[in-house]
Design a protein around this motif. Structure first.
Motif, mmCIF file in Angstrom:
data_model
loop_
_atom_site.group_PDB
_atom_site.id
_atom_site.type_symbol
_atom_site.label_atom_id
_atom_site.label_comp_id
_atom_site.label_asym_id
_atom_site.label_seq_id
_atom_site.Cartn_x
_atom_site.Cartn_y
_atom_site.Cartn_z
ATOM 1 N N ARG A 125 0.813 -1.221 0.000
ATOM 2 C CA ARG A 125 0.000 0.000 0.000
ATOM 3 C C ARG A 125 0.848 1.274 0.000
ATOM 4 O O ARG A 125 0.346 2.354 -0.330
ATOM 5 C CB ARG A 125 -0.906 0.047 1.239
ATOM 6 N N ALA A 126 2.096 1.156 0.382
ATOM 7 C CA ALA A 126 2.911 2.353 0.582
ATOM 8 C C ALA A 126 2.977 3.229 -0.666
ATOM 9 O O ALA A 126 2.977 4.462 -0.574
ATOM 10 C CB ALA A 126 4.322 1.947 1.021
ATOM 11 N N ALA A 127 3.011 2.589 -1.845
ATOM 12 C CA ALA A 127 3.106 3.357 -3.090
ATOM 13 C C ALA A 127 1.852 4.180 -3.362
ATOM 14 O O ALA A 127 1.874 5.099 -4.183
ATOM 15 C CB ALA A 127 3.370 2.415 -4.263
ATOM 16 N N ALA A 128 0.743 3.854 -2.675
ATOM 17 C CA ALA A 128 -0.504 4.607 -2.869
ATOM 18 C C ALA A 128 -0.389 6.018 -2.299
ATOM 19 O O ALA A 128 -1.176 6.899 -2.668
ATOM 20 C CB ALA A 128 -1.677 3.872 -2.230
ATOM 21 N N ASP A 129 0.543 6.212 -1.366
ATOM 22 C CA ASP A 129 0.758 7.535 -0.785
ATOM 23 C C ASP A 129 -0.537 8.115 -0.208
ATOM 24 O O ASP A 129 -0.869 9.290 -0.432
ATOM 25 C CB ASP A 129 1.359 8.479 -1.828
ATOM 26 N N GLY A 130 -1.270 7.256 0.510
ATOM 27 C CA GLY A 130 -2.481 7.703 1.185
ATOM 28 C C GLY A 130 -3.755 7.633 0.368
ATOM 29 O O GLY A 130 -4.848 7.875 0.899
ATOM 30 N N ARG A 131 -3.654 7.331 -0.915
ATOM 31 C CA ARG A 131 -4.856 7.239 -1.751
ATOM 32 C C ARG A 131 -5.610 5.924 -1.503
ATOM 33 O O ARG A 131 -5.008 4.932 -1.076
ATOM 34 C CB ARG A 131 -4.477 7.309 -3.230
ATOM 35 N N PRO A 132 -6.921 5.889 -1.788
ATOM 36 C CA PRO A 132 -7.643 4.621 -1.736
ATOM 37 C C PRO A 132 -7.040 3.637 -2.733
ATOM 38 O O PRO A 132 -6.515 4.031 -3.783
ATOM 39 C CB PRO A 132 -9.072 5.006 -2.133
ATOM 40 N N VAL A 133 -7.134 2.342 -2.425
ATOM 41 C CA VAL A 133 -6.506 1.310 -3.245
ATOM 42 C C VAL A 133 -7.573 0.410 -3.860
ATOM 43 O O VAL A 133 -8.452 -0.115 -3.157
ATOM 44 C CB VAL A 133 -5.514 0.474 -2.419
ATOM 45 N N VAL A 134 -7.483 0.236 -5.179
ATOM 46 C CA VAL A 134 -8.391 -0.633 -5.923
ATOM 47 C C VAL A 134 -7.609 -1.846 -6.432
ATOM 48 O O VAL A 134 -6.528 -1.693 -7.011
ATOM 49 C CB VAL A 134 -9.007 0.090 -7.142
ATOM 50 N N LEU A 135 -8.155 -3.016 -6.218
ATOM 51 C CA LEU A 135 -7.609 -4.240 -6.808
ATOM 52 C C LEU A 135 -8.471 -4.610 -8.003
ATOM 53 O O LEU A 135 -9.698 -4.681 -7.894
ATOM 54 C CB LEU A 135 -7.609 -5.377 -5.787
ATOM 55 N N SER A 136 -7.838 -4.843 -9.152
ATOM 56 C CA SER A 136 -8.555 -5.260 -10.351
ATOM 57 C C SER A 136 -8.141 -6.679 -10.706
ATOM 58 O O SER A 136 -6.951 -6.973 -10.861
ATOM 59 C CB SER A 136 -8.222 -4.321 -11.515
ATOM 60 N N GLY A 137 -9.113 -7.584 -10.818
ATOM 61 C CA GLY A 137 -8.828 -8.966 -11.170
ATOM 62 C C GLY A 137 -9.863 -9.493 -12.141
ATOM 63 O O GLY A 137 -10.924 -8.887 -12.324
ATOM 64 N N SER A 138 -9.559 -10.642 -12.769
ATOM 65 C CA SER A 138 -10.475 -11.172 -13.775
ATOM 66 C C SER A 138 -10.303 -12.672 -13.923
ATOM 67 O O SER A 138 -9.200 -13.205 -13.786
ATOM 68 C CB SER A 138 -10.230 -10.500 -15.127
ATOM 69 N N THR A 139 -11.394 -13.358 -14.216
ATOM 70 C CA THR A 139 -11.343 -14.776 -14.521
ATOM 71 C C THR A 139 -10.751 -14.983 -15.915
ATOM 72 O O THR A 139 -10.687 -14.056 -16.726
ATOM 73 C CB THR A 139 -12.738 -15.403 -14.447
ATOM 74 N N PHE A 140 -10.351 -16.229 -16.204
ATOM 75 C CA PHE A 140 -9.796 -16.527 -17.530
ATOM 76 C C PHE A 140 -10.878 -16.942 -18.517
ATOM 77 O O PHE A 140 -10.642 -16.953 -19.723
ATOM 78 C CB PHE A 140 -8.748 -17.649 -17.427
ATOM 79 N N THR A 141 -12.071 -17.304 -18.018
ATOM 80 C CA THR A 141 -13.147 -17.754 -18.889
ATOM 81 C C THR A 141 -13.541 -16.618 -19.831
ATOM 82 O O THR A 141 -14.040 -15.583 -19.391
ATOM 83 C CB THR A 141 -14.366 -18.210 -18.063
ATOM 84 N N GLU A 142 -13.333 -16.809 -21.128
ATOM 85 C CA GLU A 142 -13.454 -15.712 -22.089
ATOM 86 C C GLU A 142 -14.812 -15.035 -22.057
ATOM 87 O O GLU A 142 -14.917 -13.808 -22.071
ATOM 88 C CB GLU A 142 -13.153 -16.222 -23.501
ATOM 89 N N ARG A 143 -15.886 -15.815 -21.977
ATOM 90 C CA ARG A 143 -17.223 -15.234 -22.030
ATOM 91 C C ARG A 143 -17.565 -14.467 -20.755
ATOM 92 O O ARG A 143 -18.522 -13.685 -20.718
ATOM 93 C CB ARG A 143 -18.266 -16.321 -22.284
ATOM 94 N N LEU A 144 -16.795 -14.677 -19.668
ATOM 95 C CA LEU A 144 -17.073 -14.020 -18.391
ATOM 96 C C LEU A 144 -16.038 -12.964 -18.021
ATOM 97 O O LEU A 144 -16.241 -12.199 -17.084
ATOM 98 C CB LEU A 144 -17.133 -15.064 -17.261
ATOM 99 N N SER A 145 -14.938 -12.926 -18.740
ATOM 100 C CA SER A 145 -13.825 -12.076 -18.347
ATOM 101 C C SER A 145 -14.113 -10.588 -18.562
ATOM 102 O O SER A 145 -14.511 -10.162 -19.645
ATOM 103 C CB SER A 145 -12.569 -12.472 -19.128
ATOM 104 N N ALA A 146 -13.870 -9.805 -17.521
ATOM 105 C CA ALA A 146 -14.032 -8.354 -17.618
ATOM 106 C C ALA A 146 -12.795 -7.677 -18.192
ATOM 107 O O ALA A 146 -12.876 -6.562 -18.713
ATOM 108 C CB ALA A 146 -14.324 -7.779 -16.230
ATOM 109 N N ALA A 147 -11.650 -8.331 -18.076
ATOM 110 C CA ALA A 147 -10.370 -7.675 -18.385
ATOM 111 C C ALA A 147 -10.311 -7.024 -19.768
ATOM 112 O O ALA A 147 -9.888 -5.864 -19.885
ATOM 113 C CB ALA A 147 -9.225 -8.664 -18.203
#
Length: 353
Positions: free
Chosen positions: A155-177
């Motif tokens: 978290r240190a690199a956020a320098d106090g900002r809120p932190v968002v984690l972005s992740g995605s499944t590999f299933t092509e029809r369901l993947s948000a990425a």
């Protein structure tokens, strides 16, 4: 020599963060721990003193138990076969083909919470060739134990900002990425939040490349082995129908889901990529009703927040071996056929259990 030999088994890269807490717990209890990785996990390893071994060594080892973070486990290796699961039930498929599919290979299912325990106990009562114990999920142990400051350093690199984690499944029809890549890139450029970017290990290499290049002052890319630390470090998750959604909700943290296959009231689901900034604003200011829904869901899927699920798995395995979980029926004939398929896939036709 004191202690017993135990074998950890995985067939995909995502097995490592599930099996590492099991290794740690077994080692604390004075046991000898060995790891056998195949297929998509071949060539991977866990830190010493865990010993990485191959097929013939696994057979010769005759372990007391085999802990599997895969859908399968080789029947020709000795020991109790214990299913740890490689994710939560996120309803990517119907139950008969998905999380609750019984292949006849395991002696013990260690379930994560009431939401999975109930269906498996119903199957246990009907089929009778396996036991079920609710233990919590070893992968989440590090979320609820002292991590030596790893999450704080991330978290240190956020320098106090809120932190968002972005992740995605590999299933092509369901993947948000692929769909969210442009808007996530725009958000990273704006710098409102600090982003932790990750993808399922089985996502296409080109997609990995597209997300890795976003790393900089406002984002970093997180390798799959660092995922639990990222989940601990983040305030909010952006994902799809990945089991990472449940892993964040187990910490009572808000999740924003893109076109989730089975959206629920504890999620903030959306269908238009352009809506992501507004959804993030909502996630960082959840109302009391949403907080209550998240808390109730967390209790259903994983009520254990003591970081001791691995120890409960070991205890349940010992209960199975001591006969305290009752006698098991013979495995179905379909299991023999599946074991032949596993032998063929691994190229092993020698003796075994």
């Amino acid at each position: 020599m004191s202690g017993h030999d135990y074998l950890l088994y995985g067939s995909e890269r995502y097995a490592l963060p599930i099996l590492q807490p099991m290794a740690d717990a077994l080692l604390r209890q004075g046991h000898r721990v060995h790891a056998w990785f195949v297929e998509g996990a071949a060539g991977l390893s866990l830190p010493a003193p865990v010993r990485d071994i191959g097929l013939r060594e696994a057979v010769a080892l005759r372990p007391r138990a085999v802990f599997s973070a895969s859908n399968e486990v080789p029947g020709f290796v000795s020991g109790a076969k214990v299913q740890l699961f490689h994710g939560f039930n996120v309803q990517k498929r119907d139950d008969a083909r998905g999380h609750f599919r019984i292949r006849g290979l395991f002696d013990l299912y260690c379930t994560q919470g009431p939401a999975t325990t109930r269906p498996f106990r119903e199957l246990q009562q009907r089929l009778g060739h396996f036991a079920v114990v609710e233990t919590g999920w070893p992968k989440l142990d590090p979320l609820f134990r002292d991590d030596g400051g790893q999450a704080a350093r991330m978290r240190a690199a956020a320098d106090g900002r809120p932190v968002v984690l972005s992740g995605s499944t590999f299933t092509e029809r369901l993947s948000a990425a692929p769909h969210l890549l442009p808007v996530i890139a725009d958000e990273i450029a704006r710098g409102r939040f600090y982003w932790l970017l990750t993808l399922h290990p089985k996502c296409p290499p080109a997609l990995f490349d597209s997300y890795r290049v976003l790393a900089g002052a406002n984002a970093c890319f997180v390798e799959p082995e660092q995922l639990v630390t990222a989940e601990r470090a983040a305030d909010v998750l952006v994902a799809d129908t990945s089991s990472i959604v449940s892993e964040m909700l187990a910490q009572a943290k808000p999740v924003v889901t893109f076109r989730n296959r089975a959206p629920k009231p504890h999620m903030l689901d959306f269908t238009d990529p352009a809506a992501l900034p507004a959804m993030l604003d909502q996630a960082f200011a959840p109302d009391e009703a949403l907080r209550a829904r998240i808390s109730a869901y967390a209790d259903e899927i994983h009520p254990y927040r003591d970081g001791l699920s691995s120890e409960r798995v070991i205890e349940a395995t010992e209960a199975l071996l001591a006969g305290r979980l009752g006698a098991l029926k013979r495995k179905p004939l379909a299991a023999a056929w599946r074991n032949l398929q596993i032998r063929h896939a691994l190229g092993y036709w020698g003796p075994g259990a």
